[in-house]
Structure formats: structure tokens, C-alpha cells
Design a protein around this motif. Structure first.
Motif, mmCIF file in Angstrom:
data_model
loop_
_atom_site.group_PDB
_atom_site.id
_atom_site.type_symbol
_atom_site.label_atom_id
_atom_site.label_comp_id
_atom_site.label_asym_id
_atom_site.label_seq_id
_atom_site.Cartn_x
_atom_site.Cartn_y
_atom_site.Cartn_z
ATOM 1 N N THR A 483 0.852 -1.192 0.000
ATOM 2 C CA THR A 483 0.000 0.000 0.000
ATOM 3 C C THR A 483 0.886 1.239 0.000
ATOM 4 O O THR A 483 1.801 1.358 0.826
ATOM 5 C CB THR A 483 -0.925 0.027 1.227
ATOM 6 N N TYR A 500 -3.235 3.670 -2.621
ATOM 7 C CA TYR A 500 -3.407 2.636 -3.650
ATOM 8 C C TYR A 500 -2.811 1.343 -3.118
ATOM 9 O O TYR A 500 -1.719 1.337 -2.535
ATOM 10 C CB TYR A 500 -2.719 3.023 -4.951
ATOM 11 N N THR A 501 -3.532 0.237 -3.324
ATOM 12 C CA THR A 501 -3.094 -1.074 -2.820
ATOM 13 C C THR A 501 -3.163 -2.108 -3.931
ATOM 14 O O THR A 501 -4.133 -2.157 -4.708
ATOM 15 C CB THR A 501 -3.998 -1.541 -1.659
ATOM 16 N N THR A 502 -2.134 -2.910 -4.024
ATOM 17 C CA THR A 502 -2.153 -4.081 -4.892
ATOM 18 C C THR A 502 -1.791 -5.302 -4.055
ATOM 19 O O THR A 502 -0.946 -5.211 -3.150
ATOM 20 C CB THR A 502 -1.183 -3.926 -6.083
ATOM 21 N N SER A 523 -5.158 -12.050 -7.788
ATOM 22 C CA SER A 523 -4.598 -10.705 -7.625
ATOM 23 C C SER A 523 -5.747 -9.719 -7.456
ATOM 24 O O SER A 523 -6.839 -9.925 -7.984
ATOM 25 C CB SER A 523 -3.736 -10.316 -8.833
ATOM 26 N N SER A 524 -5.492 -8.641 -6.719
ATOM 27 C CA SER A 524 -6.563 -7.696 -6.422
ATOM 28 C C SER A 524 -5.981 -6.309 -6.220
ATOM 29 O O SER A 524 -4.783 -6.142 -5.952
ATOM 30 C CB SER A 524 -7.339 -8.133 -5.176
ATOM 31 N N THR A 525 -6.858 -5.292 -6.346
ATOM 32 C CA THR A 525 -6.447 -3.900 -6.182
ATOM 33 C C THR A 525 -7.528 -3.116 -5.444
ATOM 34 O O THR A 525 -8.686 -3.531 -5.385
ATOM 35 C CB THR A 525 -6.198 -3.224 -7.548
ATOM 36 N N ASP A 554 -9.030 -9.419 -9.831
ATOM 37 C CA ASP A 554 -8.959 -9.186 -11.270
ATOM 38 C C ASP A 554 -9.603 -10.302 -12.075
ATOM 39 O O ASP A 554 -9.993 -10.095 -13.226
ATOM 40 C CB ASP A 554 -7.494 -9.025 -11.703
#
Length: 633
Positions: A483, A500-502, A523-525, A554
Motif C-alpha cells: 500500500t 493505492y493497494t495491490t 490478484s486484487s487492487t 482481477d
């Protein structure tokens, strides 16, 4: 005609009249001779059975008051060929108790398909003319009456006074009698058999449902006036007894099969599953039932501001503690319901924190990004969307000042509280997180930023979505997340912040339950942008506004497989659907909060939100507004 329309009038005329079971099919038979005596019942029943009838309404009186059945009629109802037919018999209008009968067989075992119906008025009192079961009995020859063979155990009551229904010439008329009460019960039987065709071969189950869902009237329990009580269609159509899920002949208790759905896997909420009750009736429950909701957010916001009753203490050597006594319940004392915080600060800048409750507030998170989260323990939005999955339980954090405005924070978080259980977490997956955050604040304190690494471990779930029992789909997932966030304090008491987070998740899936996850990697955001303004209209008010996207995967897929329903031949059918986790939409939350004091002891608050593509579904929106007025006295 009056009886038939009470059962099945379907609103096709101009009067708007609707019966109890408007989709039922009526077969009508004349069983009276020229002198008004009943005859030819067996032929009528044989004909109706061959045409598919599974409930027979008998709204006609007896030749002798209180003697409802002839020996031949009892033999017909008890015959093996008619065991699947429910017989609904009007009790008669002679104002007497039913007369005992001597039977060649045990009524309890051979007449499970019989319901006798009395007439009640609008006030739920028995009509003066209605026959009553009394303590009369279907006796077996040469033996004493068995309690379960008494008429009252075959008896219910239903509305039968001034019933408005059809008349033979096409008009409508109000009539009174047990003949008007019986078709109400017949209509409920038709509803049961229509919704669940498996009951067409289980007459005993149908009568049991009618009896055990009746509203108790008169003396407590089954009594000699009202029998089981007043028939209740609503309760009869509701699940009874043991409730369970099925898949491939494996049975899972519904009460121990729990699912917690987060935004990340919100695609699950578009599906429903079937569960069964003790009579093998199927009921639908949407998985959206387990999804996050703004209801909890609004409720917490209503209670949160200026409403904490902290008992705190500070010591000279840098040690301090605080306990939120507001949530303590003396009637149910438990450590799981008490947030507390213990801190120690050294002169060299080292500080450590230990406690239970909200830990992310110790990470210098921008206030404007965290005021309106979706739900405690399921907050996949805001400044730390992955870390917040492990929020709400115990935590331990260390913070060290490094110089030049830098600081380093590390620690452990858990969503499990002391002395707690799965229910306290709302059945969210048990989660623990390691966090390492590097922060820097400028000398003038206007600009700050952080980069935070999170390692999250979850049991029985992934990214806040988890299941147990029949809805268990993952043994455990590990998630690595980064983050990046910043905050800038501008002139005139404005501040703006962004995050923003991945995240990348990997783990083990299982397939012995109803849900199967086909991806061991996801995977996610997520992101959030917030604006805060102090002193907007007064010296003490403030405004906060944020735009955020909750955590969203995603792509990926799941399968939902479950036993769905029994058909008329008692054959069990199953259902399998594929679920694309690549959501059709992208939820964007717009949240606004405004607070201002009105007087010394009162303040006004407003919270509004709009969720576009709610739960990441295209064209599915949610919005709400709360106004809060608080005062102390």
C-alpha cells in the motif's frame, strides 16, 4: 361454487377475488342423490385420484349430528390406493361434540391423511354452531381409546364465519359454516403440494405440517375445542425442524454452514442455494444474505463520534492505558467485547502499543480515508484494505523514529479477540497479519507519505471471504500486499490524501463443500482518495469526502454445486453453476460526512453515501443518508 372459489379463485374476473391457492385445479363431483343423502363417494374419489387429485375437500354435513364418517368412507380414506390423498372434512354445524367411532384398524397409523376442520369467527373464537372434537375417539374394537386416536389430534380450525365467495349464478355471497372453513385448509394443502411436488406422495407429511404450524387457541396444547388450533398458511410455508444442505448424498447442517462474503469475491452474491427442512422441502437462500452492507456502517457511525467512555490512566514513565467501558455488558461479561489500548513511549522515540480493537489508527492513516468503511472486520476499502481484514482483534505494534522525518512501524494484528468465537468475527475467516510500514513526514508537517507491506494469513477463506461447514471452499490463503499512500495539508485547513493497494493471494482450495474455488492464485487492487476541510462554516465544524474502490479481484472462477429439489416422483435433482469472479462492474464509493456543534452539549452530524456498481455489479447501486443529533444531559 362458494367452496371452489374460496380455494382457487384466480382473479380473472372484474371483482378482484382471489382464493387461497389460485393456481389449483378444481375437480367437482356430485355426491348427493335426489333426497339429499350422500352416495357414490368411492366412485368420485377413484375418479379424482386417477385424474391426479391429491387433496379432497368434503364440505358436507353428516346424516346424524356428530357422526362424520360412515364405515365405508373410513375404509375408503384408509385404503392403500388413497394413502397419498389428503382428506379435508368439515366438522359440521350441529353445535355438538363429535361422536366416538369403533374402528377395525388403528386410526393414527391408517388415517394420517385426514384433517377435520371447525369454524372460528373473526375474533378467533369458535362459532357457536361449529362441532367440536371433544374427547371423542377413533376406538379400536375391544380396546381402550389411545390418546393419539382422539379426534382432537386430527382437528384444526379456520375462518368460516361470514366468508365472502362465489355463488352459483355468478354473484358473490357471504356464508357461514364449517363448510366455509374447510376450503381454507384445503387451499393451504394445495399451496404446499404446489410449491413442493414431493408432498403429493406424502400425505402424512402434509397433515403434520398443517397440525404443527397451527396457531394454538384456547387451552394450551391440543385441546377438545380447537384441536391443534388455527391453520396458518404463512407458518406452513416456512421451513420446519432440521435444516440442511446436500451435495452428492452428503448432508451439512445449515446452522453450522456459514459464509462471509467480502467485496473482493462479491460475484458470489448473485447466486442462491437450496436448503431443505425435515420434510425434504427446498427453500432458497441468496448468498447476498452473507454480503457486506452499509447498514452496519451507518449504525456504527451513529454511535461512534463523541460517545466513547474510555477509562484511561497515564504514568510518569511513559506508560498509559485506556479501556472503552461503553461496550462492556455486565449481563454477558466477556473480554471479546472490551476494546483496550496499552502504550509505552521512550525518550529515544521508540513506542509500542498493545491492545484490542482498532489498530490501523496507530499507523498514521489519513483520517479522511478511514471515516466511512464498509464494516468492521470486513473493510476492504480505506487506507489499508488488506490489513483491515485482520482488524478488530488483538494487536501489538512497535514504532521507532529514525530521524529526518522517517519512522518505521512493525507489528502483528489479528481479527480474533480474547475470549471470542467465530460468531464474534461475523464468521469472517480467522486472519492474522504482519505489517511493516515506512513513513515520512516533512518538517513543516504538511506532507506525509507511507509505503506499507502486509503479509496476511487467513484460515478457511481468502480476502475476507470464508466459509465453514457445507460452504467451506478454502483451507487457507496467504496474501502479500503493498500500500502506497500520501497526505498533504493545504492552507485554509484543507487536506487531501490518497492510497493505492495491490495484493497477491495464494493458497489451498477444497472441493468437498458446495463451493469450489478453481484458482490457487488471485490478484486484487483497491484505491481511495479523500478530502478534509476543517472550519468550513464555524470554528469547530468539519467536512470529509472520499472516493474509493473496495478490494476487487482481477479474475478467477468458482463453481456452486448443490442438491436443489425433489420432484413429484421423489427424485432428487442437483444444480451446478459457474461463477466468474471477474466482476461485471467496479464499485466506487462516494462518502460524505459533516459534523458541527450546535450548542455546548449538542452537535449535528450528517453522513451520506452512494455506491456505484455496488458489490462490483454493473448497474447495481446503493445509497443512503443519515442525520444524527447528539446531546448530553
Amino acid at each position: 361454487t362458494h367452496v371452489a372459489t374460496t380455494i382457487a379463485a384466480n382473479n380473472t374476473g372484474s371483482t378482484g377475488f382471489v382464493g387461497v391457492a389460485p393456481k389449483a385445479r378444481i375437480l367437482s363431483y356430485g355426491v348427493f342423490d335426489d333426497f339429499g343423502w350422500v352416495g357414490g363417494e368411492e366412485n368420485a374419489i377413484d375418479s379424482a385420484r386417477k385424474k391426479g387429485a391429491r387433496v379432497i375437500n368434503m364440505s358436507y354435513g353428516a346424516a346424524v349430528p356428530g357422526r362424520l364418517f360412515s364405515r365405508s368412507l373410513l375404509n375408503i380414506m384408509a385404503a392403500a390406493k388413497n394413502k397419498d390423498i389428503v382428506f379435508v372434512r368439515a366438522a359440521g354445524n350441529d353445535a355438538v361434540k363429535l361422536t366416538s367411532w369403533v374402528m377395525p384398524f388403528n386410526a393414527f397409523s391408517r388415517l394420517k391423511n385426514l384433517i377435520i376442520v371447525g369454524n372460528i369467527k373473526r375474533n378467533k373464537k369458535i362459532h357457536w354452531s361449529s362441532n367440536r372434537p371433544g374427547e371423542g375417539c377413533f376406538k379400536t374394537r375391544g380396546k381402550a381409546c389411545k390418546n393419539k386416536n382422539k379426534f382432537k389430534y386430527f382437528f384444526v380450525v379456520a375462518p368460516g364465519t361470514n366468508i365472502y365467495a362465489g355463488k352459483g349464478n355468478g354473484a358473490y355471497v357471504s356464508m357461514t359454516g364449517t363448510s366455509m372453513a374447510a376450503p381454507h385448509v384445503t387451499g393451504v394443502v394445495a399451496l404446499l403440494q404446489g410449491y413442493w411436488p414431493v408432498l403429493k406422495k406424502r400425505a402424512g407429511s402434509v397433515t403434520n405440517i398443517i397440525f404443527h404450524t397451527a396457531q394454538d387457541l384456547g387451552a394450551k396444547g391440543v385441546d377438545p375445542i380447537y384441536g391443534w388450533g388455527m391453520v396458518r398458511a404463512d407458518k406452513a410455508m416456512s421451513p420446519l425442524g432440521r435444516k440442511y444442505l446436500r451435495k452428492n448424498n452428503k448432508v451439512y447442517s445449515l446452522s453450522s454452514s456459514r459464509l462471509r462474503v467480502s467485496h473482493a469475491l462479491a460475484a458470489l452474491t448473485s447466486e442462491s442455494i437450496s436448503f431443505f427442512d425435515k420434510y425434504d422441502r427446498d427453500f432458497q437462500i441468496p448468498l447476498a444474505t452473507f454480503a457486506p452492507s452499509y447498514h452496519g456502517t451507518l449504525d456504527r457511525w451513529m454511535k461512534a463520534e463523541n460517545n466513547r467512555s474510555d477509562s484511561s490512566q497515564k504514568f510518569e514513565d511513559g506508560l498509559s492505558f485506556a479501556v472503552d467501558t461503553e461496550q462492556y455488558n455486565p449481563n454477558d461479561p466477556s473480554l471479546s467485547g472490551i476494546p483496550f489500548h496499552l502504550s509505552y513511549r521512550e525518550e529515544d522515540g521508540l513506542a509500542w502499543h498493545f491492545g484490542q480493537g482498532n489498530a490501523t489508527e496507530r499507523l498514521e492513516s489519513p483520517e479522511s480515508l478511514t471515516f466511512g468503511l464498509m464494516g468492521e472486520g470486513n473493510s476492504l476499502t480505506g487506507a489499508y484494505p488488506v490489513l483491515s481484514i485482520a482488524e478488530g482483534g488483538t494487536y501489538g505494534l512497535f514504532k521507532q523514529q529514525l530521524g529526518q522525518g522517517f519512522s518505521l512501524t512493525s507489528g502483528v494484528l489479528s481479527n480474533t479477540r480474547l475470549d471470542s468465537n467465530d460468531e464474534d468475527r461475523g464468521y469472517a475467516p480467522k486472519a492474522n497479519a504482519l505489517v511493516l510500514s515506512l513513513d515520512r513526514t516533512s518538517e513543516d508537517r504538511k506532507l506525509s507519505g507511507h509505503i506499507t507491506a502486509t503479509y496476511l494469513t487467513e484460515e478457511d477463506g481468502v480476502l475476507g471471504t470464508g466459509g465453514v461447514g457445507g460452504l467451506h471452499f478454502a483451507d487457507g490463503f496467504d496474501t502479500n500486499a503493498i500500500t502506497v499512500g500520501t497526505q498533504y495539508r493545504m492552507p485554509n485547513d484543507y487536506s487531501v490524501s490518497a492510497s493505492y493497494t495491490t495484493a497477491f493471494s495464494q493458497g489451498d482450495t477444497v472441493s468437498n463443500g458446495l463451493l469450489t474455488l478453481h484458482n490457487s492464485k488471485l490478484s486484487s487492487t483497491a484505491f481511495a482518495v479523500g478530502l478534509e476541510k476543517q472550519k468550513l462554516a464555524t470554528d469547530r465544524d468539519y467536512l470529509k469526502f472520499s472516493i474509493s474502490q473496495p478490494l476487487r479481484v482481477d479474475g478467477g472462477s468458482m463453481t456452486l454445486t448443490h442438491d436443489d429439489y425433489y420432484d413429484e416422483d421423489e427424485v432428487l435433482h442437483s444444480r451446478t453453476v459457474g461463477i466468474d469472479l471477474g466482476s461485471s462492474g467496479r464499485q466506487i464509493d462516494y462518502q460524505l460526512q459533516y459534523t458541527r456543534p450546535l450548542t455546548k452539549n449538542r452537535d449535528l452530524g450528517l453522513f451520506a453515501y452512494y455506491a456505484q456498481d455496488y458489490l462490483h455489479k454493473n448497474n447495481h447501486h446503493d445509497y443512503g443518508l443519515v442525520v444524527r443529533l447528539k446531546g448530553t444531559y
